[in-house]
Scaffold this motif. Sequence first.
Motif, short mmCIF file in Angstrom:
data_model
loop_
_atom_site.label_atom_id
_atom_site.label_comp_id
_atom_site.label_asym_id
_atom_site.label_seq_id
_atom_site.Cartn_x
_atom_site.Cartn_y
_atom_site.Cartn_z
N ILE A 53 -2.43 -6.15 2.90
CA ILE A 53 -2.79 -4.78 2.39
C ILE A 53 -1.61 -3.87 1.72
N ASP A 54 -1.45 -3.58 0.74
CA ASP A 54 -0.26 -2.91 0.08
C ASP A 54 -0.63 -1.37 -0.12
N ASP A 55 -1.61 -0.91 0.35
CA ASP A 55 -2.07 0.35 -0.26
C ASP A 55 -2.53 1.09 1.17
N ALA A 223 3.79 1.76 3.70
CA ALA A 223 2.60 0.85 3.74
C ALA A 223 2.38 -0.21 3.03
N ALA A 224 3.07 -0.07 1.70
CA ALA A 224 3.19 -1.22 0.83
C ALA A 224 4.31 -1.93 1.19
N GLY A 396 8.95 7.66 -10.69
CA GLY A 396 7.45 7.93 -10.60
C GLY A 396 6.56 7.26 -10.73
N ILE A 397 6.74 6.06 -11.63
CA ILE A 397 5.85 4.89 -11.90
C ILE A 397 5.78 4.08 -10.52
N VAL A 398 6.81 3.97 -9.77
CA VAL A 398 6.67 3.48 -8.42
C VAL A 398 5.61 4.32 -7.49
N ALA A 399 5.78 5.58 -7.60
CA ALA A 399 4.75 6.54 -7.04
C ALA A 399 3.35 6.52 -7.54
N GLY A 400 3.18 6.19 -8.69
CA GLY A 400 1.97 6.28 -9.45
C GLY A 400 1.22 4.62 -8.85
N ASN A 401 2.15 3.85 -8.58
CA ASN A 401 1.46 2.26 -8.29
C ASN A 401 1.31 2.20 -6.96
N VAL A 402 2.11 2.81 -5.83
CA VAL A 402 1.93 2.46 -4.57
C VAL A 402 1.94 3.51 -3.32
#
Length: 456
Positions: A53-55, A223-224, A396-402
């Motif tokens: 689990i990466d979320d 967590a990811a 920001g994209i990293v944040a939106g991803n994980v």
Amino acid sequence: MSPAVVDAVVSPSNNLSLLSRAEVGRLLDASRGDLHALFRRCSLAVLSTGSDIDDGRALLARYPDFDIRIVPQERGLQLELKSAPAQAFVDGRIIQGIREHLFSVLRDIVYVAEEIVDHPSFDMGSCEGVTDAVFHILRNANVLRATTRPRLIVCWGGHSISREEYDYSKLVGYEMGLRGLDVGTGCGPGAMKGPMKGATIGHAKQRIGDGQYVGISEPGIIAAEAPNPIVNALVILPDIEKRLEAFVRMAHGIVVFPGGVGTAEEILYLLGILLHPDNKGMPYPLVFTGPASARDYFALIDAFVAATLGDEARRHYRIIVDDPAEVAREMHNGAQQVADFRRRRDDAYYFNWLLKIDRDFQHPFVPSHENMAALDLHRDQPPHLLAANLRRAFSGIVAGNVKADGIRAVEERGPFEISGDAAIMARLDELLAAFAAKRRMKLPGSDYVPCYRIVR
């Protein structure tokens, strides 16, 4: 079927084993307040090391009854775990490495928040104050080796990589271990685990018993990228900017393996710092490497750097494809150059105080829709400042991803919008599309839905 869980009481081994009553009291108060949710989430990530689990939200949903609390003792403290993942235990006893990481979480999430980040002694509004705080966090974690020659090589790269790329990263780590080099990474799987795993074999062959495998994380991403089992020194910095500063201040050289937006963020962060006029002439070995199949990947990265930051930025790194021994030689020789330079300048081996890091690289970037839309992605600024803004876009994209907050913001308001010079946007779009096509945005097997939209 519900996952197996256990209740347990865990005592510290070497982290936070000796505390005064006043210190225990402060930790107890903090763990009951606003920090408890963060402490719980990071502790669950550590206890779930090895999970697929990466979320962070999915992990909490899988273990909804998990809780952790500090139990004060006459000679220190213990941690009481409720409904903890059973995989963290063997025959009823917690795995030693996980126990160490668990108390590292307590040390860094609670103790550091109380004693460093929110402490009036540290001026977090100044560059010097932020650097001083990063130093104290690392020193408090006992990861700075004052009497050891420069030998720590930080490795960056994706947690979502192919088996071929993972095996290659192990070979690089092995060659570095044979040359007595230590390894630091973001502490997760993939390119963060491979070099450490390879280095353990290299160290064993050379009978090196004090090899250091440093894992540096931050609460929003742990967590990811939960700590892999090889990490023997875990540090959790308060935010991504302090995490990145810890990397570059500690490292005596950096190796970059294939990755996604997080790796691109790290590359831009370092190049932006090295492009600052005050850092001109400072040796800082930097290598991009991967197997032969990664040649096109690094060509794309190289073209993006050339098109946005210019040829001066390209002079700060070497691209070495399919040659682990040459990468290790480059790092070994580069670390010696770093040692010579710092000796001449009377700078510390274990922490790069001379490196100039502007406020633009230290101020935490909150990836809101407004902040992402307001990014200055235009050429009418010095290259190191453009690098800082490009780094924020990838952050920001990293944040939106994980990251939980970023994922929630995108779910509520739709994708982030990014705009800027047409040529820069075209290169950015090309790079991000390639990451998505190669499944470098999330772990293999997941369907990626873009969290951004480029506005031309």
